[in-house]
Motif scaffolding. Structure first.
Motif, PDB file in Angstrom:
ATOM      1  N   SER A   1       0.815  -1.214   0.000  1.00  0.00           N
ATOM      2  CA  SER A   1       0.000   0.000   0.000  1.00  0.00           C
ATOM      3  C   SER A   1       0.847   1.261   0.000  1.00  0.00           C
ATOM      4  O   SER A   1       0.350   2.347  -0.254  1.00  0.00           O
ATOM      5  CB  SER A   1      -0.929   0.003   1.202  1.00  0.00           C
ATOM      6  OG  SER A   1      -0.185   0.191   2.368  1.00  0.00           O
TER       7      SER A   1
ATOM      8  N   PRO B   1      -6.546  11.422  -7.270  1.00  0.00           N
ATOM      9  CA  PRO B   1      -7.331  10.278  -6.779  1.00  0.00           C
ATOM     10  C   PRO B   1      -8.835  10.460  -6.925  1.00  0.00           C
ATOM     11  O   PRO B   1      -9.537   9.488  -7.220  1.00  0.00           O
ATOM     12  CB  PRO B   1      -6.921  10.147  -5.316  1.00  0.00           C
ATOM     13  CG  PRO B   1      -6.149  11.321  -4.982  1.00  0.00           C
ATOM     14  CD  PRO B   1      -5.761  12.037  -6.215  1.00  0.00           C
TER      15      PRO B   1
ATOM     16  N   VAL C   1      -9.325  13.994  -0.415  1.00  0.00           N
ATOM     17  CA  VAL C   1      -8.369  13.369  -1.330  1.00  0.00           C
ATOM     18  C   VAL C   1      -7.817  12.087  -0.721  1.00  0.00           C
ATOM     19  O   VAL C   1      -7.686  11.058  -1.391  1.00  0.00           O
ATOM     20  CB  VAL C   1      -7.256  14.372  -1.669  1.00  0.00           C
ATOM     21  CG1 VAL C   1      -6.150  13.696  -2.436  1.00  0.00           C
ATOM     22  CG2 VAL C   1      -7.809  15.513  -2.476  1.00  0.00           C
ATOM     23  N   ARG C   2      -7.510  12.150   0.580  1.00  0.00           N
ATOM     24  CA  ARG C   2      -6.984  10.954   1.235  1.00  0.00           C
ATOM     25  C   ARG C   2      -8.023   9.827   1.241  1.00  0.00           C
ATOM     26  O   ARG C   2      -7.683   8.656   1.075  1.00  0.00           O
ATOM     27  CB  ARG C   2      -6.567  11.285   2.659  1.00  0.00           C
ATOM     28  CG  ARG C   2      -5.226  11.964   2.740  1.00  0.00           C
ATOM     29  CD  ARG C   2      -4.863  12.234   4.179  1.00  0.00           C
ATOM     30  NE  ARG C   2      -3.669  13.024   4.300  1.00  0.00           N
ATOM     31  CZ  ARG C   2      -2.433  12.523   4.286  1.00  0.00           C
ATOM     32  NH1 ARG C   2      -2.264  11.232   4.141  1.00  0.00           N
ATOM     33  NH2 ARG C   2      -1.389  13.308   4.395  1.00  0.00           N
TER      34      ARG C   2
ATOM     35  N   ALA D   1      -8.029   8.302  -2.160  1.00  0.00           N
ATOM     36  CA  ALA D   1      -6.850   7.457  -2.354  1.00  0.00           C
ATOM     37  C   ALA D   1      -7.015   6.130  -1.614  1.00  0.00           C
ATOM     38  O   ALA D   1      -6.648   5.065  -2.132  1.00  0.00           O
ATOM     39  CB  ALA D   1      -5.601   8.187  -1.876  1.00  0.00           C
ATOM     40  N   ALA D   2      -7.584   6.198  -0.391  1.00  0.00           N
ATOM     41  CA  ALA D   2      -7.797   4.960   0.373  1.00  0.00           C
ATOM     42  C   ALA D   2      -8.790   4.048  -0.345  1.00  0.00           C
ATOM     43  O   ALA D   2      -8.613   2.828  -0.371  1.00  0.00           O
ATOM     44  CB  ALA D   2      -8.299   5.297   1.771  1.00  0.00           C
ATOM     45  N   ALA D   3      -9.831   4.654  -0.940  1.00  0.00           N
ATOM     46  CA  ALA D   3     -10.814   3.845  -1.665  1.00  0.00           C
ATOM     47  C   ALA D   3     -10.165   3.173  -2.874  1.00  0.00           C
ATOM     48  O   ALA D   3     -10.403   1.988  -3.145  1.00  0.00           O
ATOM     49  CB  ALA D   3     -11.980   4.718  -2.109  1.00  0.00           C
TER      50      ALA D   3
ATOM     51  N   GLU E   1     -12.017   5.840   3.713  1.00  0.00           N
ATOM     52  CA  GLU E   1     -12.091   6.841   4.764  1.00  0.00           C
ATOM     53  C   GLU E   1     -10.729   7.487   4.921  1.00  0.00           C
ATOM     54  O   GLU E   1      -9.700   6.813   4.815  1.00  0.00           O
ATOM     55  CB  GLU E   1     -12.485   6.156   6.075  1.00  0.00           C
ATOM     56  CG  GLU E   1     -12.921   7.111   7.160  1.00  0.00           C
ATOM     57  CD  GLU E   1     -13.279   6.353   8.419  1.00  0.00           C
ATOM     58  OE1 GLU E   1     -14.112   5.443   8.343  1.00  0.00           O
ATOM     59  OE2 GLU E   1     -12.710   6.677   9.461  1.00  0.00           O
TER      60      GLU E   1
ATOM     61  N   LYS F   1      -7.017   2.415  -3.180  1.00  0.00           N
ATOM     62  CA  LYS F   1      -6.149   1.341  -2.693  1.00  0.00           C
ATOM     63  C   LYS F   1      -6.971   0.119  -2.337  1.00  0.00           C
ATOM     64  O   LYS F   1      -6.539  -1.016  -2.557  1.00  0.00           O
ATOM     65  CB  LYS F   1      -5.359   1.808  -1.475  1.00  0.00           C
ATOM     66  CG  LYS F   1      -4.201   2.688  -1.858  1.00  0.00           C
ATOM     67  CD  LYS F   1      -3.426   3.076  -0.640  1.00  0.00           C
ATOM     68  CE  LYS F   1      -2.396   4.118  -1.021  1.00  0.00           C
ATOM     69  NZ  LYS F   1      -1.650   4.567   0.125  1.00  0.00           N
ATOM     70  N   GLY F   2      -8.151   0.350  -1.747  1.00  0.00           N
ATOM     71  CA  GLY F   2      -9.035  -0.774  -1.450  1.00  0.00           C
ATOM     72  C   GLY F   2      -9.403  -1.550  -2.701  1.00  0.00           C
ATOM     73  O   GLY F   2      -9.506  -2.776  -2.667  1.00  0.00           O
ATOM     74  N   TRP F   3      -9.566  -0.847  -3.796  1.00  0.00           N
ATOM     75  CA  TRP F   3      -9.892  -1.534  -5.053  1.00  0.00           C
ATOM     76  C   TRP F   3      -8.682  -2.296  -5.577  1.00  0.00           C
ATOM     77  O   TRP F   3      -8.768  -3.476  -5.904  1.00  0.00           O
ATOM     78  CB  TRP F   3     -10.363  -0.508  -6.088  1.00  0.00           C
ATOM     79  CG  TRP F   3     -10.466  -1.058  -7.471  1.00  0.00           C
ATOM     80  CD1 TRP F   3      -9.515  -1.008  -8.445  1.00  0.00           C
ATOM     81  CD2 TRP F   3     -11.563  -1.781  -8.045  1.00  0.00           C
ATOM     82  NE1 TRP F   3      -9.958  -1.635  -9.583  1.00  0.00           N
ATOM     83  CE2 TRP F   3     -11.203  -2.117  -9.362  1.00  0.00           C
ATOM     84  CE3 TRP F   3     -12.813  -2.171  -7.559  1.00  0.00           C
ATOM     85  CZ2 TRP F   3     -12.052  -2.819 -10.206  1.00  0.00           C
ATOM     86  CZ3 TRP F   3     -13.654  -2.872  -8.405  1.00  0.00           C
ATOM     87  CH2 TRP F   3     -13.272  -3.189  -9.714  1.00  0.00           C
TER      88      TRP F   3
ATOM     89  N   LEU G   1     -16.737   3.480   0.672  1.00  0.00           N
ATOM     90  CA  LEU G   1     -15.633   2.923  -0.110  1.00  0.00           C
ATOM     91  C   LEU G   1     -14.288   3.143   0.570  1.00  0.00           C
ATOM     92  O   LEU G   1     -13.398   2.300   0.478  1.00  0.00           O
ATOM     93  CB  LEU G   1     -15.593   3.551  -1.504  1.00  0.00           C
ATOM     94  CG  LEU G   1     -16.861   3.429  -2.337  1.00  0.00           C
ATOM     95  CD1 LEU G   1     -16.655   4.098  -3.677  1.00  0.00           C
ATOM     96  CD2 LEU G   1     -17.232   1.974  -2.534  1.00  0.00           C
TER      97      LEU G   1
END
Lengths: 412, 220
Positions: A302, A310, A367-368, A371-373, A356, A375-377, A354
């Motif tokens: 990650s 993002p 934006v963060r 980006a986390a969503a 957080e 990365k989850g994908w 999706l």
């Protein structure tokens, strides 16, 4: 009274070797021209696997003499070898491997079985820059080992993380088996480098011609791309190696008698070791070795991502997959009017969250969260994975479960 | 009691037993007890198991969610985790509709509060940061031509903002349709001139800000 060296005398009387299968690197005629037929070292060395225990150490001097003669006068065989020291050899004699404490220690340190010959282990430590002769250096073995390492790493990454973007695959590949990683692994295994390669050096040391400090890298190791060239991922996939690097990995012939840095020599050793393990011990043991020494290294995938837009990527992704458009919602906040506010924002598609993210401004948190969503994908991992190499040679095909193949990363 | 020793030592022998009062000290809550004993709180029962059998205690500290936990919307249809997620949602819905709430610690202790229940499925989502909007695609070719002519006539008055308000579209769309290169270059030059007047501190602060902004997309 001095003993007569029967082996060396006997070898001189041997007939010309019968023509073997043609080698890839040289034609048989060229091989016979360059190597004298009575060369003791080559005779015993061409059968790589045979542990020549009948080769006494005291015959080293004589054979060294012969090899140096043959290299000096390559066209005609030396008839009257005069006494010359081991120093004239470019790399240690293979039979010295039996008496090297360092090699035996390395073999047991790596938990390799006793049937893995020390001569081969010694050969993996000889970089082409030390010994240009392809029958003695690790060039061929490191090609095989490099391909195996690339294959096992790629299939692990693609089977376990089928949605990874190509740039992250390249980065993860070089983090697991890139030149720097291999050099680190070699130093962790306790590989020490010889100050200067030579026949009298302990064969347990890494033999290569060192790059002097302040000298330039050889041209084949330098970055061949222009500084400002925009290299696309497609270009990297098509033209570059498995790490997407800017330099083409140089062949062993290009590096012979060149000065190279320690990293290059150390990585060629690790690759050659994998190649020779594959030849001597077979695939299952190499896979176990790979799992224990390479995949066991922790890599947080990650941290390899770098999203520039993002929020745009995420809305593109949702449109592509047919989800509702993502909406950023404020989950909680503290100190909005203070110097250090914290906002926790979630990205929702419909009623599903999706991703957080937290940040000191609403924009940062949004934006963060996007980006986390993403990365989850991208970091999706299937529960059941069958890597293709685990089914090699299996007759029972019922265990095979097809792996997931994703349609690719989001392109904005 | 160790605290009594100095008292004994200092007292002369004659006056050691003047009356028959016992030599016990009394301390009030205003001193030691207030500081030591009262603040010695009993353990929170949620962290200690009451049974002797091994039990699972799951009480993680609050942290940002793990990116390796794929949200259920991102899972493929045949993934086995979809069922688990559905079961969890069902359980939390049942839990949310309960009337009695469990407490976090035993009644009477200072830590006693009611536990948070999961949100009811009927409850509203958190408020959006920006008001969500639907894309309308309502502008015709004639409108677009008018936008272009207005922008070309007087780019100083007919800015992107004014045109977007007039035609009820986004500023981005106006810029896409009727980009005025001369004006954008002129504005960019003005901005550059303003930037050149910055001092060291302001420039460094702005550069740091840009660098921090790049990190937003890297570590989440």
């Amino acid at each position: 009274m001095k003993r007569i060296r029967i082996t060396s005398c006997g070898n001189q009387l041997l007939a010309q070797p019968t023509s073997r299968r043609p080698s890839c690197l040289r034609s048989p005629a060229a091989l016979q021209n360059s190597c004298t037929p009575h060369n003791h070292r080559i005779q015993s060395r061409l059968q790589t696997t045979a542990a020549t225990s009948d080769n006494p150490f005291d015959s080293l001097e004589a054979s060294a003499t012969q090899r140096s003669q043959s290299s000096n006068t390559s066209s005609k065989p030396a008839r009257y070898p005069n006494k010359q020291p081991l120093v004239t050899l470019p790399s240690p004699h293979p039979s010295a491997a039996q008496h090297s404490a360092k090699l035996a220690a390395l073999r047991s340190r790596l938990s390799l079985p006793q049937r893995f010959p020390l001569q081969t282990l010694a050969r993996t430590l000889i970089h082409p820059s030390a010994d240009p002769n392809p029958a003695f250096n690790n060039g061929s073995l490191s090609i095989l080992g490099g391909n195996l390492l690339g294959y096992y790493t790629t299939e692990y990454l693609l089977a376990n993380y089928p949605r990874l973007p190509m740039a992250v695959v390249f980065a993860a590949q070089s983090a697991y088996t890139g030149p720097k990683a291999l050099a680190t692994i070699a130093s962790e295994w306790g590989i020490e480098a010889a100050a200067e390669p030579g026949g009298e050096v302990d064969p347990g040391l890494l033999q290569f011609k060192r790059l002097r400090s302040g000298d330039d890298l050889p041209a084949s190791l330098r970055n061949q791309r222009r500084y400002k060239w925009n290299v696309t991922t497609t270009n990297k996939v098509l033209e570059s190696d498995e790490f997407g690097s800017a330099t083409q990995s140089p062949s062993s012939q290009q590096l012979s008698t060149q000065q190279v840095p320690l990293e290059e020599a150390a990585q060629s050793f690790v690759r050659a070791l994998i190649g020779s393990l594959h030849l001597h011990l077979g695939r299952p043991l190499v896979k176990r070795f790979f799992r224990d020494h390479f995949l066991s290294r922790h890599l947080d995938l990650s941290t390899l991502f770098d999203f520039r837009t993002p929020t745009r990527d995420l809305s593109r992704l949702c449109a592509r997959e047919g989800f509702e458009a993502p909406v950023a919602r404020l989950i909680s906040e503290t100190g909005r009017l203070s110097r250090h506010p914290v906002f926790v924002v979630g990205v929702y598609s419909g009623k599903d969250k999706l991703g957080e993210g937290a940040g000191s401004s609403l924009d940062e948190a949004r934006v963060r969260a996007a980006a986390a969503a993403l990365k989850g994908w991208y970091l999706y991992r299937p529960t059941e994975v069958t890597v293709p190499s685990s089914m090699e040679g299996e007759t029972d095909q019922s265990k095979w479960k097809p792996n997931m193949v994703d349609c690719g990363e989001v392109i904005v | 009691m160790s605290t009594c020793k100095p008292l004994f030592r200092t007292l002369p022998r004659q006056c050691q037993r003047i009356n028959n009062l016992p030599l016990t000290q009394t301390r009030h809550e205003s001193t030691t007890r207030r500081h030591k004993k009262l603040l010695h709180l009993p353990e929170s029962p949620s962290y200690t198991s009451t049974t002797s059998e091994p039990t699972l205690i799951f009480n993680p500290p609050s942290a940002s969610p793990n990116v390796y936990h794929t949200p259920s919307k991102f899972l493929p249809k045949d993934d086995s985790r979809k069922k688990l997620y559905a079961a969890a949602v069902k359980y939390s819905t049942q839990f949310a509709h309960r009337t009695s709430t469990p407490t976090t610690s035993t009644p009477g202790t200072p830590l006693q509060t009611t536990a948070f229940l999961p949100p009811k499925p009927s409850s509203n989502l958190p408020p959006p940061i920006r008001t969500p909007y639907e894309k309308k695609y309502h502008l015709t070719d004639a409108d677009i031509a008018e936008i272009r002519s207005l922008r070309a006539q007087d780019p100083v008055y007919w800015t992107r903002v004014r045109l977007a308000e007039k035609f009820k579209c986004s500023q981005f769309f106006v810029g896409m349709v009727a980009k005025n290169h001369e004006k954008s270059e002129r504005v960019a030059e003005e901005h550059q001139r303003a930037r050149e007047r910055w001092g060291t501190r302001r420039r460094m602060a702005k550069e740091d800000r840009g660098r921090r902004k790049e990190l937003w997309g890297q570590d989440a």
